[in-house]
Design an enzyme around this catalytic site. Structure first.
Site, PDB file in Angstrom:
ATOM      1  N   LYS A 131      59.700  39.045 -54.829  1.00  0.00           N
ATOM      2  CA  LYS A 131      59.955  40.381 -55.036  1.00  0.00           C
ATOM      3  C   LYS A 131      61.199  40.806 -54.447  1.00  0.00           C
ATOM      4  CE  LYS A 131      54.884  41.506 -54.286  1.00  0.00           C
ATOM      5  NZ  LYS A 131      54.761  42.088 -55.605  1.00  0.00           N
ATOM      6  N   ARG A 167      45.081  37.280 -58.646  1.00  0.00           N
ATOM      7  CA  ARG A 167      44.053  37.015 -59.763  1.00  0.00           C
ATOM      8  C   ARG A 167      43.728  35.552 -59.494  1.00  0.00           C
ATOM      9  NH1 ARG A 167      47.690  39.249 -64.463  1.00  0.00           N
ATOM     10  NH2 ARG A 167      48.104  40.819 -62.724  1.00  0.00           N
TER      11      ARG A 167
HETATM   12  N1  BES Z   1      50.138  42.871 -54.475  1.00  0.00           N
HETATM   13  C1  BES Z   1      50.931  42.958 -55.752  1.00  0.00           C
HETATM   14  C2  BES Z   1      50.683  44.286 -56.364  1.00  0.00           C
HETATM   15  C3  BES Z   1      50.814  45.375 -55.649  1.00  0.00           C
HETATM   16  C4  BES Z   1      52.046  45.979 -55.898  1.00  0.00           C
HETATM   17  C5  BES Z   1      50.080  45.955 -54.820  1.00  0.00           C
HETATM   18  C6  BES Z   1      52.406  47.389 -55.235  1.00  0.00           C
HETATM   19  C7  BES Z   1      50.444  47.279 -53.928  1.00  0.00           C
HETATM   20  C8  BES Z   1      51.566  47.844 -54.365  1.00  0.00           C
HETATM   21  C9  BES Z   1      50.592  41.827 -56.819  1.00  0.00           C
HETATM   22  O1  BES Z   1      50.197  40.541 -56.312  1.00  0.00           O
HETATM   23  C10 BES Z   1      51.640  41.596 -57.820  1.00  0.00           C
HETATM   24  O2  BES Z   1      52.664  41.484 -57.428  1.00  0.00           O
HETATM   25  N2  BES Z   1      51.337  42.034 -59.019  1.00  0.00           N
HETATM   26  C11 BES Z   1      52.216  41.917 -60.015  1.00  0.00           C
HETATM   27  C12 BES Z   1      51.735  41.513 -61.089  1.00  0.00           C
HETATM   28  C13 BES Z   1      52.882  40.943 -62.338  1.00  0.00           C
HETATM   29  C14 BES Z   1      53.435  39.750 -61.915  1.00  0.00           C
HETATM   30  C15 BES Z   1      52.094  40.526 -63.639  1.00  0.00           C
HETATM   31  C16 BES Z   1      52.991  43.628 -60.365  1.00  0.00           C
HETATM   32  O3  BES Z   1      52.257  44.339 -60.115  1.00  0.00           O
HETATM   33  O4  BES Z   1      54.114  43.424 -60.583  1.00  0.00           O
HETATM   34 MN    MN Z   2      51.992  39.498 -55.993  1.00  0.00          MN
END
Ligand code: BES
Ligand code: MN
Ligand code: ZN
Length: 497
Positions: A271, A345
């Protein structure tokens, strides 16, 4: 904080109720009369309308034995509900918690849709929730930042029914606080093993706690969960918490499953740095499940409920899984991991399968901070609800609304499911398209729900914590504890004997 019901109160600060249109409640009118109409006079001078959350602050008014009287609005009387009374009490607490006052007297009244006993109980719950603090790491708090308030008295002519309700609600508040503490904790303190140890404490309440370590996960074939965990020096845990409160032997349980990523760096699909610290809260689903189990056990619910949480840390590193890796889940299905940041997931795939395999539940409800996409869709107002059964979706929505933890139902469908077909494995963990991201996440989990099992997925990415400084008197810390109230209410409404 000590909260009790009394027939006549006394203290430093008194809080009374008003509704839209500047209408003082019945008991507030007596206070006004005792003070020679000072309350009404001040209301006129300050354009106080009784709007929800508006506060009129009177210092040492004559004829009243309090150093301070707060007139607090609940909004339109006709539409004000129990939650409005909770927020009313919450605003009072926010005003006096660190003010120097030690004793607050709350004078709630009945509203068209809220009986006096209900108003009293909601006032107690609102006062409790608003008094939450997470000060464990603040070693230099100044006196005016330190709570001075020691006790709250709630004035009722007949306190018994409100008291009975408030006892159950105290259990609920304990559950909410447990969840908030877990989400607020930093990830150097709260990692899978230390999280599991905190859950172990629920044993003292009669919850069976089973902590599963990686060697057992290996034997069970939890390749997706282990794949996420393998990049971290902190090994994974899977914790099953069983509360067997049903009198009827053999009642199939409700299974609650939580995403517990104690920190989500994204892994190799790392990230961006800005805001990454928020990912200490990526275990909000697991925290909600833990908090609900605590509340259910404390109030000795007559239901069988099992909570399963998958605890991992998602890190990049020499041993981390790579984009393109293919993992085999406990269900036997294979997953091509195209993005290591879609890790929630992956761990849920094994956790929901384990919950079904081991406990044969009638229904599975998973909570997860799963996608940023749900925040794009719903902001921080509603959690996303995805459900394969209309009755369950309806019951969850009713419970959510009653407890001030709103959900909004989103669609599922074969077209969305197709988006995660992979040419190389049974499925891939992202669709690769910038479309319907939160639904695709739900469809992925659905592939691990057995036929005939009622299932709901609640994406709490937008509601587990608060973005920036926005004011909810009932949720004063960063972590909200979202989900505990909803789940506790759902169990009470639908799963108790
Ligand atoms: N933990 C994150 C989702 C999230 C984002 C929670 C912001 C709270 C605030 C999750 O694991 C994630 O990184 N999801 C990705 C999925 C994508 C790679 C398909 C996302 O939301 O960008
Ligand atoms: Mn994630
Ligand atoms: Zn995550």
């Amino acid at each position: 904080m000590d909260i009790r019901f009394v027939t006549a109160g006394g203290g430093d600060v008194l809080a009374v109720m008003a509704s839209e249109g500047g209408q003082l409640s019945a008991s507030a009118q007596s206070v006004d009369a005792a003070g020679g109409g000072r309350l009404s006079k001040a209301m006129g001078a300050a354009r106080f309308t009784g709007g929800a959350g508006s506060v009129l602050d009177l210092l040492a008014p004559e004829g009243v034995d309090y150093a301070r009287v707060l007139v607090i609005g609940v909004g339109k009387a006709e539409t004000a509900d129990g939650m409005a009374v909770e927020r009313w009490a919450g605003h009072a607490i926010r005003r006096v918690l660190t003010s120097g006052a030690e004793k607050l007297v709350l004078q709630p009244d009945a509203l068209p849709g809220v009986s006096k006993a209900e108003a009293g109980a909601h006032a107690a719950l609102g006062a409790r929730l608003a008094s939450y603090r997470f000060d464990a790491y603040r070693t230099k708090l100044k006196p005016d930042q330190t709570p001075s308030l020691k006790s709250v008295e709630i004035v009722m002519e007949a306190p018994a029914p409100a008291r009975a309700r408030a006892d159950k609600d105290a259990a609920l508040a304990e559950g909410v606080f447990f969840a908030r503490d877990l989400v607020n904790e930093p990830s150097n303190v709260l990692y899978p093993a230390s999280f599991a140890e905190r859950l172990r404490d629920l044993e003292t309440l009669g919850v069976e706690v089973d902590i599963i370590e990686p060697a057992t996960m290996e034997k069970l074939g939890m390749g997706a969960l282990l794949g996420v965990a393998q990049g971290s020096a902190n090994p994974a845990r899977l914790v099953a918490m069983s509360w067997n409160g049903a009198r009827t032997k053999g009642t199939r349980p409700l299974a609650l499953v939580g995403k517990g990523v104690t920190f989500d760096t994204g892994g190799i699909s790392i990230k961006p740095a800005a805001g990454m610290e928020e990912m200490k809260g990526d275990m909000g689903g697991a925290a909600a499940v833990a908090g609900a189990m605590k509340a259910i056990a404390l109030r000795k619910a007559k239901a069988n409920v099992v909570g399963v949480v998958a605890l991992v840390e998602n890190m990049p590193g020499a041993n981390a899984q790579r984009p393109g890796d293919i993992v085999t889940t406990m269900s036997g299905q294979t997953i091509e991991v195209l993005n290591t940041d879609a890790e929630g997931r992956l761990i849920l795939a094994d956790a929901v399968w384990y919950a079904q395999d081991k406990f044969n539940p009638t229904a599975v409800i998973d909570l997860a901070t799963l996608t940023g996409a749900v925040i794009v869709a719903l902001g921080h107002e509603h959690a996303g609800l995805y459900c394969n059964d209309d009755d369950l979706a309806h019951a969850i929505t009713i419970a959510a609304n009653a407890e001030g933890e709103a959900v909004w139902r989103m669609p599922l469908g074969a077209g969305y499911d197709k988006m995660i077909d992979s040419p190389t494995a049974d499925m891939k963990n992202i669709s690769g398209k910038p479309a319907a991201g939160s639904i695709v996440g739900a469809q992925f989990i659905k592939r691990f729900i057995k036929d005939g099992v009622h299932w709901a997925h609640i994406d709490i990415a937008g509601t587990a914590w608060k973005p920036g400084p926005y004011e909810d008197p009932l949720s004063p810390s960063w972590a909200t504890g979202y989900g505990v109230r909803l789940l506790n209410r759902l169990v009470a409404n639908k799963f108790e004997e």
